[in-house]
Scaffold this motif. Structure first.
Motif, PDB file in Angstrom:
ATOM      1  N   TYR A  58      -2.632   7.771  -3.185  1.00 41.79           N
ATOM      2  CA  TYR A  58      -2.333   6.463  -2.627  1.00 41.79           C
ATOM      3  C   TYR A  58      -2.728   5.387  -3.631  1.00 41.79           C
ATOM      4  O   TYR A  58      -3.468   5.640  -4.586  1.00 41.79           O
ATOM      5  CB  TYR A  58      -3.059   6.240  -1.305  1.00 41.79           C
ATOM      6  CG  TYR A  58      -4.562   6.218  -1.424  1.00 41.79           C
ATOM      7  CD1 TYR A  58      -5.259   5.030  -1.605  1.00 41.79           C
ATOM      8  CD2 TYR A  58      -5.307   7.406  -1.359  1.00 41.79           C
ATOM      9  CE1 TYR A  58      -6.635   5.005  -1.738  1.00 41.79           C
ATOM     10  CE2 TYR A  58      -6.681   7.399  -1.481  1.00 41.79           C
ATOM     11  CZ  TYR A  58      -7.336   6.193  -1.669  1.00 41.79           C
ATOM     12  OH  TYR A  58      -8.707   6.183  -1.800  1.00 41.79           O
ATOM     13  N   LEU A  72      -2.307   0.742  -4.519  1.00 41.55           N
ATOM     14  CA  LEU A  72      -1.802  -0.589  -4.228  1.00 41.55           C
ATOM     15  C   LEU A  72      -0.845  -0.958  -5.356  1.00 41.55           C
ATOM     16  O   LEU A  72      -1.189  -0.821  -6.539  1.00 41.55           O
ATOM     17  CB  LEU A  72      -2.964  -1.580  -4.156  1.00 41.55           C
ATOM     18  CG  LEU A  72      -2.680  -2.976  -3.591  1.00 41.55           C
ATOM     19  CD1 LEU A  72      -2.256  -2.879  -2.123  1.00 41.55           C
ATOM     20  CD2 LEU A  72      -3.916  -3.861  -3.719  1.00 41.55           C
ATOM     21  N   GLU A 117       0.875  -1.166   0.000  1.00 41.50           N
ATOM     22  CA  GLU A 117       0.000   0.000   0.000  1.00 41.50           C
ATOM     23  C   GLU A 117       0.916   1.220   0.000  1.00 41.50           C
ATOM     24  O   GLU A 117       1.767   1.362   0.873  1.00 41.50           O
ATOM     25  CB  GLU A 117      -0.904  -0.003   1.227  1.00 41.50           C
ATOM     26  CG  GLU A 117      -1.955  -1.108   1.202  1.00 41.50           C
ATOM     27  CD  GLU A 117      -2.821  -1.134   2.448  1.00 41.50           C
ATOM     28  OE1 GLU A 117      -2.451  -0.457   3.443  1.00 41.50           O
ATOM     29  OE2 GLU A 117      -3.845  -1.836   2.442  1.00 41.50           O
TER      30      GLU A 117
END
Length: 296
Positions: free
Chosen positions: A63, A65, A37
Motif C-alpha cells: 500500500y 500514498l 491511498e
C-alpha cells in the motif's frame, strides 16, 4: 437534393456524437488525477508449467500514498505523472501514463528490452484512446488502444498488450520474459481501480510463446484530500523541468518511428539510477547524453 441534406444531417450528428463521447473520455481520464491511498494486490492463480525451474511468485500485497499530476493537456493528449510518497515525506517518481486520442503509432514490447514499432490505420483506432505507460525513468514500458466505455453505470477502458516483467518480479523471476497484460481502468465512486488479468510468457527469438503461469492483479485508488499529498506536489514543482527535458528527449526517439532496443545498464547502473541521482538544475544536454548512452 433531399438525399444530400439527409446525408449532411447524419454526418453532423455523427460528428457531434463523437465529440460528446470524447469529452466523456477526457473527463474520465482526468478523474484519475489527485491524491490517493493505494492498495496493490497480486497473486499467481494458475501454474501452467509446474516443475523445479518454475516456482510461483508469493502473493504480493502493498500500500502507499500516491499523487497523480496532470502535467500536459492538449485536445488529443493528456499526460499523468504518478508520484509515490513513502512515510508521507520521501518522494519517488513512479510510473507515467499518456493518453492519446486516435493514435496510430505504437512501440509494442517484444522481449529483452526491445520494442517493435507498429503503425495502424486511422480507421483501426477511430474513437479510441491509446494508453502509453512508461517506466520511472520515462523509458517505454507498454501501450495499447481501446475505446472508453460509459454504459450501464460503468465507466472503464480495457486493453490487452505485452509488457516487460513488473518491477516486483524482474529481479526474482528468470523463467519468463513477457507479461501479457489485460488492463482495466475503471472510474468508481471511491476513486478508480486498475484490474489486471496477466499471462506470464516465455518468448523465444522467433516470437513463439509458452505460457508459464497466470496472475490476477487489483490496485485500488481511494481518493483522499489533496493536502495529504502536499509533499509530492511541492517535489514536482521543484523537479518538473528536469523531467520535462527527459520526456522531450524520449519523444525525439519515439518520433523516429523505428524499433527501440535499450541497454540494461551503463557503467553498472540502470537508467533510472543515473537519472534519479541528478539535481533538478541538470541541463538538458546532460540528460540527453545519459539517455543516448542506453539506446542501442
Amino acid at each position: 437534393m433531399k438525399k444530400t441534406i439527409y446525408i449532411l444531417i447524419l454526418s453532423i450528428l455523427y460528428t457531434i456524437s463523437y465529440a460528446q463521447e470524447k469529452e466523456k473520455d477526457i473527463a474520465s481520464i482526468k478523474k484519475m488525477c489527485g491524491c490517493y491511498e493505494v492498495k496493490f494486490n497480486f497473486t499467481e492463480t494458475f501454474q501452467t508449467v509446474s516443475d523445479s525451474t518454475h516456482n510461483p511468485s508469493p502473493t504480493k500485497k502493498d500500500y502507499g500514498l500516491e499523487w497523480v499530476e496532470l502535467v500536459e493537456e492538449t485536445p488529443n493528449k493528456l499526460v499523468l505523472q504518478h508520484l509515490l510518497l513513502v512515510n508521507n515525506q520521501m518522494i519517488i517518481k513512479h510510473w507515467r501514463q499518456d493518453w492519446l486520442y486516435e493514435n496510430t503509432d505504437f512501440h509494442q514490447f517484444y522481449k529483452d528490452k526491445t520494442w517493435k514499432y507498429v503503425a495502424l490505420q486511422p480507421k483501426e483506432v477511430k474513437g479510441q484512446w491509446t494508453q502509453k505507460v512508461y517506466q520511472v525513468d520515462d523509458s517505454p514500458r507498454y501501450e495499447g488502444s481501446a475505446s472508453w466505455i460509459h454504459k450501464d453505470g460503468k465507466d472503464y477502458w480495457m486493453n490487452t498488450t505485452d509488457a516487460p516483467l513488473p518491477r516486483r518480479e524482474h529481479t526474482i523471476r528468470k523463467d519468463y520474459n513477457v507479461l501479457e497484460r489485460r488492463n482495466i481502468h475503471e472510474i468508481t465512486d471511491y476513486g478508480w481501480l486498475h484490474e489486471q488479468d496477466n499471462r506470464k510468457l516465455l518468448r523465444d527469438d522467433k516470437g513463439n510463446d509458452i505460457e508459464i503461469a497466470q496472475e490476477k492483479g487489483l490496485d485500488l485508488y481511494v481518493k483522499v484530500d489533496n493536502s495529504k499529498c502536499l509533499a509530492a506536489q511541492n517535489w514536482w514543482k521543484a523537479n518538473q523541468k528536469l523531467w520535462k527535458n527527459v520526456r522531450e528527449k524520449w519523444q525525439t526517439i519515439f518520433n523516429k518511428k523505428q524499433d527501440i532496443q535499450l541497454e540494461n545498464t551503463v557503467d553498472n547502473k540502470p537508467l533510472f539510477s543515473h537519472l534519479f541521482d541528478l539535481e533538478p538544475t541538470t541541463t538538458k544536454e546532460e540528460t540527453d547524453k545519459i539517455i543516448d548512452s542506453f539506446v542501442k
